[in-house]
Enzyme design. Structure first.
Site, PDB file in Angstrom:
ATOM      1  N   ASN A 155      48.407  33.716  42.897  1.00 30.88           N
ATOM      2  CA  ASN A 155      48.360  33.322  44.477  1.00 30.88           C
ATOM      3  C   ASN A 155      49.764  32.938  44.882  1.00 30.88           C
ATOM      4  O   ASN A 155      50.108  33.445  45.972  1.00 30.88           O
ATOM      5  CB  ASN A 155      47.216  32.296  44.858  1.00 30.88           C
ATOM      6  N   GLY A 231      44.950  27.989  37.032  1.00 31.07           N
ATOM      7  CA  GLY A 231      43.975  29.340  37.321  1.00 31.07           C
ATOM      8  C   GLY A 231      42.444  28.789  37.795  1.00 31.07           C
ATOM      9  O   GLY A 231      42.398  27.601  38.102  1.00 31.07           O
ATOM     10  N   THR A 235      38.318  29.994  33.605  1.00 32.50           N
ATOM     11  CA  THR A 235      39.215  30.304  32.613  1.00 32.50           C
ATOM     12  C   THR A 235      39.738  28.974  31.912  1.00 32.50           C
ATOM     13  O   THR A 235      40.029  28.779  30.814  1.00 32.50           O
ATOM     14  CB  THR A 235      40.448  31.051  33.145  1.00 32.50           C
ATOM     15  N   GLU A 253      45.386  23.047  35.731  1.00 34.30           N
ATOM     16  CA  GLU A 253      45.197  22.679  37.243  1.00 34.30           C
ATOM     17  C   GLU A 253      44.319  23.925  37.538  1.00 34.30           C
ATOM     18  O   GLU A 253      44.710  25.333  37.515  1.00 34.30           O
ATOM     19  CB  GLU A 253      46.700  23.219  37.872  1.00 34.30           C
ATOM     20  N   CYS A 287      45.125  27.066  46.449  1.00 31.81           N
ATOM     21  CA  CYS A 287      43.989  25.939  45.894  1.00 31.81           C
ATOM     22  C   CYS A 287      43.962  24.947  46.719  1.00 31.81           C
ATOM     23  O   CYS A 287      42.925  24.056  46.481  1.00 31.81           O
ATOM     24  CB  CYS A 287      44.586  25.821  44.572  1.00 31.81           C
ATOM     25  N   GLU A 465      50.837  17.323  37.234  1.00 27.40           N
ATOM     26  CA  GLU A 465      52.019  17.809  37.011  1.00 27.40           C
ATOM     27  C   GLU A 465      53.002  17.301  37.968  1.00 27.40           C
ATOM     28  O   GLU A 465      52.447  16.548  38.729  1.00 27.40           O
ATOM     29  CB  GLU A 465      51.947  19.451  37.276  1.00 27.40           C
TER      30      GLU A 465
HETATM   31  P1  NDP Z   1      42.539  33.054  36.421  1.00 31.19           P
HETATM   32  O1  NDP Z   1      41.820  31.736  35.737  1.00 31.19           O
HETATM   33  O2  NDP Z   1      41.828  34.314  36.407  1.00 31.19           O
HETATM   34  O3  NDP Z   1      43.978  33.598  35.770  1.00 31.19           O
HETATM   35  C1  NDP Z   1      44.849  32.496  35.424  1.00 31.19           C
HETATM   36  C2  NDP Z   1      45.795  33.064  34.433  1.00 31.19           C
HETATM   37  O4  NDP Z   1      45.036  33.091  33.403  1.00 31.19           O
HETATM   38  C3  NDP Z   1      46.496  34.525  34.697  1.00 31.19           C
HETATM   39  O5  NDP Z   1      47.604  34.589  34.240  1.00 31.19           O
HETATM   40  C4  NDP Z   1      45.173  35.201  33.577  1.00 31.19           C
HETATM   41  O6  NDP Z   1      45.628  36.159  33.435  1.00 31.19           O
HETATM   42  C5  NDP Z   1      45.164  34.140  32.604  1.00 31.19           C
HETATM   43  N1  NDP Z   1      44.092  34.217  31.775  1.00 31.19           N
HETATM   44  C6  NDP Z   1      42.765  34.659  32.101  1.00 31.19           C
HETATM   45  N2  NDP Z   1      42.064  34.599  30.875  1.00 31.19           N
HETATM   46  C7  NDP Z   1      42.729  33.806  30.103  1.00 31.19           C
HETATM   47  C8  NDP Z   1      42.207  33.480  28.656  1.00 31.19           C
HETATM   48  N3  NDP Z   1      41.294  33.670  27.999  1.00 31.19           N
HETATM   49  N4  NDP Z   1      43.383  32.708  27.770  1.00 31.19           N
HETATM   50  C9  NDP Z   1      44.667  32.732  28.551  1.00 31.19           C
HETATM   51  N5  NDP Z   1      44.823  33.023  29.922  1.00 31.19           N
HETATM   52  C10 NDP Z   1      44.095  33.723  30.575  1.00 31.19           C
HETATM   53  O7  NDP Z   1      43.038  32.516  37.872  1.00 31.19           O
HETATM   54  P2  NDP Z   1      43.471  33.659  38.971  1.00 31.19           P
HETATM   55  O8  NDP Z   1      44.777  34.208  38.636  1.00 31.19           O
HETATM   56  O9  NDP Z   1      42.360  34.444  39.673  1.00 31.19           O
HETATM   57  O10 NDP Z   1      43.902  32.427  40.152  1.00 31.19           O
HETATM   58  C11 NDP Z   1      43.257  31.941  41.069  1.00 31.19           C
HETATM   59  C12 NDP Z   1      42.612  30.633  40.602  1.00 31.19           C
HETATM   60  O11 NDP Z   1      43.608  29.685  40.342  1.00 31.19           O
HETATM   61  C13 NDP Z   1      41.762  29.911  41.684  1.00 31.19           C
HETATM   62  O12 NDP Z   1      40.605  29.171  41.250  1.00 31.19           O
HETATM   63  C14 NDP Z   1      42.636  28.776  42.455  1.00 31.19           C
HETATM   64  O13 NDP Z   1      41.874  27.542  42.721  1.00 31.19           O
HETATM   65  C15 NDP Z   1      43.444  28.454  40.836  1.00 31.19           C
HETATM   66  N6  NDP Z   1      44.613  27.813  41.479  1.00 31.19           N
HETATM   67  C16 NDP Z   1      44.728  26.427  41.073  1.00 31.19           C
HETATM   68  C17 NDP Z   1      45.842  25.634  41.425  1.00 31.19           C
HETATM   69  C18 NDP Z   1      45.934  24.067  40.959  1.00 31.19           C
HETATM   70  O14 NDP Z   1      47.266  23.731  41.064  1.00 31.19           O
HETATM   71  N7  NDP Z   1      44.766  23.602  40.555  1.00 31.19           N
HETATM   72  C19 NDP Z   1      47.005  26.488  42.218  1.00 31.19           C
HETATM   73  C20 NDP Z   1      46.830  27.698  42.307  1.00 31.19           C
HETATM   74  C21 NDP Z   1      45.637  28.547  41.898  1.00 31.19           C
HETATM   75  P3  NDP Z   1      45.025  37.604  34.261  1.00 31.19           P
HETATM   76  O15 NDP Z   1      45.473  37.652  35.593  1.00 31.19           O
HETATM   77  O16 NDP Z   1      45.856  39.029  33.382  1.00 31.19           O
HETATM   78  O17 NDP Z   1      43.783  37.650  33.975  1.00 31.19           O
END
Ligand code: NDP
Length: 485
Positions: A155, A231, A235, A253, A287, A465
């Site tokens: 994002n 993420g 995940t 996070e 987020c 963080e």
């Molecule tokens: P994901 O959880 O799908 O992915 C985040 C990252 O983790 C990506 O690089 C992804 O790779 C990777 N990933 C996925 N599966 C694994 C695994 N098994 N082991 C290690 N890494 C893995 O999140 P999104 O990218 O869809 O992002 C959106 C989410 O992030 C929302 O839920 C949002 O709320 C959250 N978010 C939280 C924030 C915070 O500060 N709390 C800030 C911004 C977003 P790949 O893309 O290749 O699947």
């Protein structure tokens, strides 16, 4: 871009290289739905090479003077700033976000992350405790952890990627990092900037690929001592399960479903302007967006008509157009996921007040555009209010009392942030104490000071963080106790 440049490569030991398997993933431009590049589908072997490069670089980097490390961090910040336009265009193309947002928020913040931690590390100090009466003095050594993993979402691609990498490097660690495979471009471009800034080879390694393979290989690698992950909550849970038996340090996070609480005594105009932004900035894919709006009954009808009128006026368009307030959603599967929530709304007794449909942008008919959507809900318990949608969709409902508002704000599994609109100081303090969120904004939204602790409670994550919190996370404290005679 030349066709060669559309092939993103891994950045290992200061070199750009293809994945060992020579397997590639398509990279889509969300604004037109077309494939415009290829991303390495990296395997365990690529991660292994990155870890080896980090292991070789660690003795040198961890003992490099703080002044020298700081200088390199600041040079990276300068390098990002010098390429502001180029990086913003790349981010906008890769993610679908309006160029205006990438220019004003994403890329400047990425530079700030390096500048902030470049300065912060020169001021980072550890404690000493004199044990009076025991002729002893204790002091704390804070050593870098070694090799750490940084995994970031799509994002705010470069913004969040650097938010992790900068403190990790400043603290003397070597990093193996993976950006989201959906938005890898600016992380790829960062490699060159790091080389130009004189970051030694192997200190930062960027491996591209899928979460389940590349990300998983990082998390489970025995030499990686800590994982900083941003993420989704599912995940994060999976990562925690993998890392826990290996006793890795974790910073998670995760998702949010943030309340935006509006009281009648607020500064109405400022609240209205900010609520439009806190609902739909970055197509609602932040987020911290205030996705659940709760409004005091006495101003509910006025707010509803003013807000809906403002939302209807937001222009959805190609990200490169200056007038576009919303660009494209990040991917087709994500667009479909967000649409499925909207389609399900009537079954939950909810009313769509505006938006809800795909937008066809002339000449870019296959782009992933969606109208900003406002849904009136009857209960905070419905799926629309309990599950993270992470798109340009907000819900709204009224409340009668402060107690009711607070209860609804907290009745959710997430606890990332909350926004409160009121001019009542006592209420401000009551809510600041009682809201179950890591961040409370009062009469503002997303005002960030990088010194503050950032993170969530409940299912929104573990750890904080920012500022000293990040530098503490990326270091191992060691107590030394000396008794003297
Ligand atoms: P994901 O959880 O799908 O992915 C985040 C990252 O983790 C990506 O690089 C992804 O790779 C990777 N990933 C996925 N599966 C694994 C695994 N098994 N082991 C290690 N890494 C893995 O999140 P999104 O990218 O869809 O992002 C959106 C989410 O992030 C929302 O839920 C949002 O709320 C959250 N978010 C939280 C924030 C915070 O500060 N709390 C800030 C911004 C977003 P790949 O893309 O290749 O699947």
């Amino acid at each position: 871009m030349t066709s060669k440049e559309t092939y993103i490569q891994n950045f290992i030991n200061g070199n750009f290289q293809n994945p060992k398997s020579d397997e590639w993933i398509d990279n889509f431009n969300p604004a037109n739905g077309e494939v415009y590049g290829k991303i390495p589908n990296s395997s365990k072997a690529d991660v292994e090479e990155a870890v080896n490069a980090s292991a070789k670089a660690f003795p040198g980097w961890s003992t490099t003077t703080v002044e020298e490390r700081s200088k390199i961090m600041l040079k990276i910040a300068d390098g990002i700033e010098a390429k502001l336009q180029f990086l913003a265009e790349a981010e906008s193309k890769d993610n679908g976000k309006p160029i205006s947002l990438a220019l004003s928020v994403d890329i400047p913040r990425a530079a700030s992350n390096f500048r902030f931690f470049g300065h912060a590390i020169t001021q980072f100090a550890s404690e000493a405790h004199e044990s009076v009466g025991h002729n002893a003095v204790n002091f704390t050594l804070r050593k870098p952890l070694g090799i750490v993993g940084c995994i970031s979402p799509w994002n705010l691609p470069l913004y969040l990627f650097t938010w992790k990498i900068a403190p990790a490097l400043a603290a003397g660690n070597c990093v193996v990092a993976k950006p989201s495979e959906v938005t890898p471009m600016t992380a790829y471009l960062l490699g060159e900037i790091c080389n130009q800034a004189g970051l030694p080879k192997g200190v930062l390694n960027i491996v591209h690929g899928l979460g389940q393979t590349t990300g998983q290989a990082i998390v489970e690698h025995p030499q990686i001592k800590a994982v900083s992950f941003t993420g989704g909550t599912a995940t994060g849970e999976h990562i925690a399960r993998t890392a826990a038996p290996m006793f890795k340090k974790l910073s998670l996070e995760l998702g949010g479903k943030n309340p935006n609480l509006i009281f009648a005594d607020c500064d109405y105009d400022k609240m209205l302007d900010t609520t439009v932004r806190s609902s739909f900035a970055n197509q609602g894919q932040i987020c911290l967006c205030g996705s659940r709006i709760f409004v005091e009954e006495s101003i509910y009808e006025k707010f509803k008509s003013d807000f809906v009128a403002r939302v209807k006026a937001l222009k959805v368009g190609h990200p490169s157009e200056k007038e576009s307030k919303l660009g494209a959603l990040v991917s087709k599967p994500h667009l479909e996921k967000v649409l499925s929530f909207i389609e399900d709304a009537p079954a939950q007794g909810a009313t769509i007040l505006c938006g809800g449909k795909k937008v066809t942008v002339p000449s870019f008919e296959n782009g992933y555009y969606l109208e900003p959507t406002v849904i009136e809900v009857k209960s905070n318990q419905c799926k629309l209010n309990q599950e993270e949608i992470f798109g340009p969709v907000v819900t709204m409902m009224s409340f009668k009392t402060e107690e009711e508002a607070l209860a609804m704000a907290n009745e959710v599994r997430y606890g990332l942030s909350a926004t409160l609109w009121t001019n009542n100081l006592n209420r401000t303090m009551r809510f600041s104490n009682e809201l179950q969120t890591g961040i409370v904004w009062v009469n503002t939204w997303m005002m960030r000071d990088l010194r503050t602790p950032f993170g969530g409670m409940k299912d929104s994550g573990v750890g904080r963080e920012g500022g000293w919190e990040a530098l503490r996370f990326f270091t191992e404290p060691k107590n030394v106790c000396i008794q003297y005679s």
